[in-house]
Scaffold this motif. Structure first.
Motif, PDB file in Angstrom:
ATOM      1  N   THR A  90      -7.783   3.911  -3.994  1.00  0.00           N
ATOM      2  CA  THR A  90      -8.725   3.267  -4.635  1.00  0.00           C
ATOM      3  C   THR A  90      -8.808   2.056  -5.127  1.00  0.00           C
ATOM      4  OG1 THR A  90      -7.934   4.073  -6.889  1.00  0.00           O
ATOM      5  CG2 THR A  90      -6.318   3.766  -6.031  1.00  0.00           C
ATOM      6  N   ASP A  91      -9.467   1.407  -5.910  1.00  0.00           N
ATOM      7  CA  ASP A  91      -9.582   0.178  -6.411  1.00  0.00           C
ATOM      8  C   ASP A  91      -8.047  -0.074  -7.735  1.00  0.00           C
ATOM      9  OD1 ASP A  91      -9.943  -2.081  -7.860  1.00  0.00           O
ATOM     10  OD2 ASP A  91     -11.962  -2.419  -6.518  1.00  0.00           O
ATOM     11  N   GLU A  92      -7.547  -1.306  -7.744  1.00  0.00           N
ATOM     12  CA  GLU A  92      -6.252  -0.997  -8.948  1.00  0.00           C
ATOM     13  C   GLU A  92      -7.099  -1.453 -10.422  1.00  0.00           C
ATOM     14  OE1 GLU A  92      -4.200   1.170  -8.863  1.00  0.00           O
ATOM     15  OE2 GLU A  92      -3.525   1.223  -7.501  1.00  0.00           O
ATOM     16  N   ARG A  93      -7.658  -2.501  -9.865  1.00  0.00           N
ATOM     17  CA  ARG A  93      -8.325  -2.787 -10.822  1.00  0.00           C
ATOM     18  C   ARG A  93     -10.177  -1.993 -11.203  1.00  0.00           C
ATOM     19  NH1 ARG A  93     -13.513  -6.134 -12.238  1.00  0.00           N
ATOM     20  NH2 ARG A  93     -13.475  -5.466  -9.732  1.00  0.00           N
ATOM     21  N   THR A  94     -10.412  -1.414 -10.948  1.00  0.00           N
ATOM     22  CA  THR A  94     -11.970  -0.366 -12.024  1.00  0.00           C
ATOM     23  C   THR A  94     -11.285   1.231 -11.948  1.00  0.00           C
ATOM     24  OG1 THR A  94     -12.365  -0.034  -9.719  1.00  0.00           O
ATOM     25  CG2 THR A  94     -13.048  -2.273 -10.213  1.00  0.00           C
ATOM     26  N   TRP A  98      -4.550  -1.792  -3.636  1.00  0.00           N
ATOM     27  CA  TRP A  98      -5.488  -2.477  -3.387  1.00  0.00           C
ATOM     28  C   TRP A  98      -6.558  -3.095  -4.733  1.00  0.00           C
ATOM     29  CZ3 TRP A  98     -11.622  -2.740  -3.530  1.00  0.00           C
ATOM     30  CH2 TRP A  98     -11.637  -4.214  -2.932  1.00  0.00           C
ATOM     31  N   SER A  99      -6.457  -4.040  -4.772  1.00  0.00           N
ATOM     32  CA  SER A  99      -7.310  -4.733  -6.258  1.00  0.00           C
ATOM     33  C   SER A  99      -8.398  -5.030  -5.160  1.00  0.00           C
ATOM     34  CB  SER A  99      -6.531  -5.310  -6.927  1.00  0.00           C
ATOM     35  OG  SER A  99      -5.049  -4.209  -7.926  1.00  0.00           O
ATOM     36  N   SER A 100      -9.304  -5.285  -6.069  1.00  0.00           N
ATOM     37  CA  SER A 100     -10.849  -6.396  -5.699  1.00  0.00           C
ATOM     38  C   SER A 100     -11.018  -7.562  -6.856  1.00  0.00           C
ATOM     39  CB  SER A 100     -11.985  -5.382  -6.482  1.00  0.00           C
ATOM     40  OG  SER A 100     -12.165  -5.026  -6.989  1.00  0.00           O
ATOM     41  N   ARG A 101     -11.507  -8.268  -6.420  1.00  0.00           N
ATOM     42  CA  ARG A 101     -11.503  -9.806  -7.133  1.00  0.00           C
ATOM     43  C   ARG A 101     -12.811  -9.172  -8.615  1.00  0.00           C
ATOM     44  NH1 ARG A 101     -10.626 -13.627  -2.176  1.00  0.00           N
ATOM     45  NH2 ARG A 101     -12.374 -11.851  -1.424  1.00  0.00           N
ATOM     46  N   ALA A 103     -16.139  -4.846  -4.437  1.00  0.00           N
ATOM     47  CA  ALA A 103     -15.287  -3.688  -4.727  1.00  0.00           C
ATOM     48  C   ALA A 103     -17.087  -3.199  -3.651  1.00  0.00           C
ATOM     49  CB  ALA A 103     -15.623  -3.295  -6.194  1.00  0.00           C
ATOM     50  N   ARG A 148      -2.677   3.827  -2.554  1.00  0.00           N
ATOM     51  CA  ARG A 148      -2.976   2.258  -3.353  1.00  0.00           C
ATOM     52  C   ARG A 148      -2.498   1.277  -3.455  1.00  0.00           C
ATOM     53  NH1 ARG A 148      -1.520   5.995  -8.815  1.00  0.00           N
ATOM     54  NH2 ARG A 148      -2.043   3.573  -9.478  1.00  0.00           N
ATOM     55  N   ARG A 190       1.341  -1.490   0.083  1.00  0.00           N
ATOM     56  CA  ARG A 190      -0.129  -0.164  -0.235  1.00  0.00           C
ATOM     57  C   ARG A 190       0.404   0.929   0.299  1.00  0.00           C
ATOM     58  NH1 ARG A 190      -2.673  -3.833  -0.401  1.00  0.00           N
ATOM     59  NH2 ARG A 190      -4.718  -4.509   0.482  1.00  0.00           N
TER      60      ARG A 190
END
Length: 207
Positions: free
Chosen positions: A47-51, A94-97, A102, A92, A7
């Motif tokens: 933030t969600d790095e995936r989206t 973290w990413s959701s699956r 999310a 920054r 993070r």
């Protein structure tokens, strides 16, 4: 070889903060603006790095956009880019699956802090100290009458520092030649007294 932080904080343009669609949390934008203006920008959006969308900080984003549109000064904690745009610190890493995860995290980030509530006695002591030391700061907390009455039912004002029992003891000491802890402010200062939220006594802020 350094270890990459899972993070980290990056400063990004305010205009690049993309909200999650349909965020269900309501926000008191004016109170958020007042807090940012008084104390600076303290709580980073996430933030969600995936989206590429934020999952925490929607109210702070709205407040900053409103502050900028009003021509308010740059809040402490933000930076200016070369074109005068506001740069916001963003958590920054973290990413959701899935989209469902999310959405669950968006709810949890708001629900978990409010779920535990308050420990009544420490809260009453904090509020008493604020009311007697800085009435403006106490007012900025915007505790409702209902919330204060609920606190009164849980905490015995007599047992609080500065409460009636403590005040009586200091007055007795004063009568015996000791220091009561309160200065004689005179009649002209009595209009500046405030009612302590914890014990109901009148105090002059700052004394």
């Amino acid at each position: 070889m350094g270890i990459a932080a899972p993070r980290f904080t990056s400063y990004v343009p305010l205009t690049d903060l993309t909200p999650s669609p349909g965020n269900p949390k309501r926000h008191e934008i004016e109170r958020i603006i007042e807090s940012i203006e008084s104390h600076g920008f303290l709580d980073q959006p996430v933030t969600d790095e995936r989206t590429g969308r934020i999952i925490g900080g929607h109210g702070r984003r709205e407040a900053l956009i409103e502050m900028q549109s009003r021509g308010m000064r740059l809040p402490d904690g933000l930076l200016l880019d070369d074109d005068g745009g506001w740069l916001v610190p963003l958590q920054r890493g973290w990413s959701s699956r899935t989209d469902l995860e999310a959405k669950a995290v968006i709810i949890k980030l708001n629900r978990l802090p409010e779920a535990a509530g308050w420990d009544p006695r420490p809260l009453a002591e904090y509020l008493e100290e604020l009311a007697t030391g800085d009435a403006e700061l106490f007012d900025s907390l915007a505790f409702s009458d209902e919330e204060m009455n609920d606190l009164f039912r849980k905490v015995d004002p007599e047992s609080l520092p500065g409460g009636p029992a403590d005040l009586d003891e200091r007055q007795d000491q004063g009568a015996a030649g000791g220091d009561t802890g309160f200065a004689d402010s005179g009649d002209n200062d009595r209009s500046r007294t405030v009612c302590c939220p914890a014990c109901g006594e009148l105090f002059s802020p700052g004394q």
